[in-house]
Design an enzyme around this catalytic site. Sequence first.
Site, mmCIF file in Angstrom:
data_model
loop_
_atom_site.group_PDB
_atom_site.id
_atom_site.type_symbol
_atom_site.label_atom_id
_atom_site.label_comp_id
_atom_site.label_asym_id
_atom_site.label_seq_id
_atom_site.Cartn_x
_atom_site.Cartn_y
_atom_site.Cartn_z
ATOM 1 N N SER A 1 -25.959 -80.991 8.396
ATOM 2 C CA SER A 1 -27.358 -81.325 8.634
ATOM 3 C C SER A 1 -27.818 -80.791 9.986
ATOM 4 O O SER A 1 -27.080 -80.840 10.977
ATOM 5 C CB SER A 1 -27.522 -82.847 8.591
ATOM 6 O OG SER A 1 -28.794 -83.234 9.051
ATOM 7 N N GLY A 2 -29.061 -80.317 10.007
ATOM 8 C CA GLY A 2 -29.645 -79.883 11.272
ATOM 9 C C GLY A 2 -30.081 -81.041 12.141
ATOM 10 O O GLY A 2 -30.303 -80.890 13.343
ATOM 11 N N GLY A 3 -30.227 -82.234 11.510
ATOM 12 C CA GLY A 3 -30.581 -83.433 12.267
ATOM 13 C C GLY A 3 -32.022 -83.462 12.719
ATOM 14 O O GLY A 3 -32.883 -82.743 12.201
ATOM 15 N N LYS B 1 -22.937 -82.283 1.750
ATOM 16 C CA LYS B 1 -23.754 -82.263 2.968
ATOM 17 C C LYS B 1 -23.405 -83.469 3.827
ATOM 18 O O LYS B 1 -23.433 -84.612 3.359
ATOM 19 C CB LYS B 1 -25.247 -82.291 2.630
ATOM 20 C CG LYS B 1 -26.135 -82.284 3.880
ATOM 21 C CD LYS B 1 -27.572 -82.661 3.577
ATOM 22 C CE LYS B 1 -28.371 -82.738 4.870
ATOM 23 N NZ LYS B 1 -29.703 -83.344 4.680
ATOM 24 N N GLY C 1 -34.107 -79.015 8.039
ATOM 25 C CA GLY C 1 -35.446 -79.395 7.616
ATOM 26 C C GLY C 1 -36.441 -79.469 8.754
ATOM 27 O O GLY C 1 -37.213 -78.546 9.002
ATOM 28 N N LYS D 1 -23.428 -85.027 8.209
ATOM 29 C CA LYS D 1 -23.936 -84.856 9.561
ATOM 30 C C LYS D 1 -22.848 -84.241 10.434
ATOM 31 O O LYS D 1 -21.663 -84.353 10.152
ATOM 32 C CB LYS D 1 -24.383 -86.199 10.127
ATOM 33 C CG LYS D 1 -25.604 -86.763 9.408
ATOM 34 C CD LYS D 1 -26.150 -87.988 10.098
ATOM 35 C CE LYS D 1 -27.432 -88.462 9.407
ATOM 36 N NZ LYS D 1 -28.012 -89.650 10.088
ATOM 37 N N ARG E 1 -23.039 -95.366 6.334
ATOM 38 C CA ARG E 1 -23.859 -96.255 7.171
ATOM 39 C C ARG E 1 -23.897 -97.654 6.560
ATOM 40 O O ARG E 1 -23.610 -97.837 5.392
ATOM 41 C CB ARG E 1 -25.288 -95.716 7.320
ATOM 42 C CG ARG E 1 -26.052 -95.581 6.018
ATOM 43 C CD ARG E 1 -27.455 -95.006 6.235
ATOM 44 N NE ARG E 1 -27.427 -93.730 6.905
ATOM 45 C CZ ARG E 1 -28.493 -92.955 7.103
ATOM 46 N NH1 ARG E 1 -29.673 -93.340 6.654
ATOM 47 N NH2 ARG E 1 -28.400 -91.798 7.710
ATOM 48 N N TYR F 1 -23.728 -89.857 3.614
ATOM 49 C CA TYR F 1 -24.097 -90.394 4.919
ATOM 50 C C TYR F 1 -23.559 -91.818 5.076
ATOM 51 O O TYR F 1 -24.225 -92.782 4.696
ATOM 52 C CB TYR F 1 -25.628 -90.435 5.071
ATOM 53 C CG TYR F 1 -26.298 -89.087 5.255
ATOM 54 C CD1 TYR F 1 -25.576 -87.949 5.559
ATOM 55 C CD2 TYR F 1 -27.675 -88.977 5.132
ATOM 56 C CE1 TYR F 1 -26.197 -86.731 5.738
ATOM 57 C CE2 TYR F 1 -28.314 -87.751 5.313
ATOM 58 C CZ TYR F 1 -27.572 -86.636 5.617
ATOM 59 O OH TYR F 1 -28.187 -85.421 5.797
ATOM 60 N N HIS G 1 -39.393 -90.676 5.969
ATOM 61 C CA HIS G 1 -40.036 -91.033 7.234
ATOM 62 C C HIS G 1 -41.551 -91.163 7.144
ATOM 63 O O HIS G 1 -42.186 -91.570 8.112
ATOM 64 C CB HIS G 1 -39.687 -89.995 8.305
ATOM 65 C CG HIS G 1 -38.222 -89.771 8.465
ATOM 66 N ND1 HIS G 1 -37.368 -90.740 8.941
ATOM 67 C CD2 HIS G 1 -37.443 -88.692 8.182
ATOM 68 C CE1 HIS G 1 -36.127 -90.263 8.949
ATOM 69 N NE2 HIS G 1 -36.146 -89.029 8.491
#
Length: 299
Positions: free
Chosen positions: A247-249, A207, A275, A209, A176, A174, A51
Amino acid sequence: MALNSRVTEILSNYESENPGVKANLARILMNGKLGGSGKLVILPVDQGFEHGPTKSFDANPEAYDPHYHFKLAIDAGLSAYAAPLGMIESGAMSYAGSIPLILKMNSSNSLHPKSSSYDQAITASVKDALRLGCSAVGFTIYPGSSNNLNMIEEAREIIAEAKSYGLVVVIWSYPRGGDISKEGETALDIVAYGAHMAALLGANIIKVKLPTNYIERDKTPVINMISERIKYIKKACFAGRRIVVFSGGEAKDPSDLYNEIKEITKGGGDGSIIGRNTFQKNKKDALSMLEKVIGLYKS
């Protein structure tokens, strides 16, 4: 480090692994305040790649310093710390042996053209992980992306090399891209499929989501209770024989995070990898929140 019956039971599920992999998995399972419980809370700091520094660290400028994250994970009594090469290199000498390290070996970035297919670049090597004293390597796959077959082949090579040197493998799975809708990225059936693929690849820790009650493709029954959805994901990972962390998102209200943790615990999930919900807070608040999270997993 004497292993208790719970950790010994978990290690017994990994029948083909060599002593090095089992020893490193035991180090992660026995470390920190949750040591020996069979539950994990891991700090991941790969968001700078994903990010950018401003979006990741401006909320808490202390987090620009790589040493901050080592100290946060250690002071909070977490199970492990995961980060890309440069972050771990920046504190590897100062904190050698203080906490199990997971070298995140591939990353994407938000400057990558949105019109391009989802993919990640390999940014480190297994030899880097050995040089830095890591216990594990981490690798992301994007099931559903038009690049997913190449990512799976890359993952398989890295998994084989890492295990040959006794390193644990953590797969970020993940789904997508391609024909998967945005809502489908966290659909129960899609998350379960991605988790199962990670298990099939040989991941020691998976790991994913947190799944929603949305169903994208399969004739999976809609499951409204989060804890039951957690059970469904665990079932997809060899009937619970693989460690699955959630995941904590994105950054959220702590009460929402605590409710998620309660549901993960009820559903038999193995822990969280949190995170932004930690390092974007000041250290005092982050430590307080992590103490609460650890307490929920202990209970």
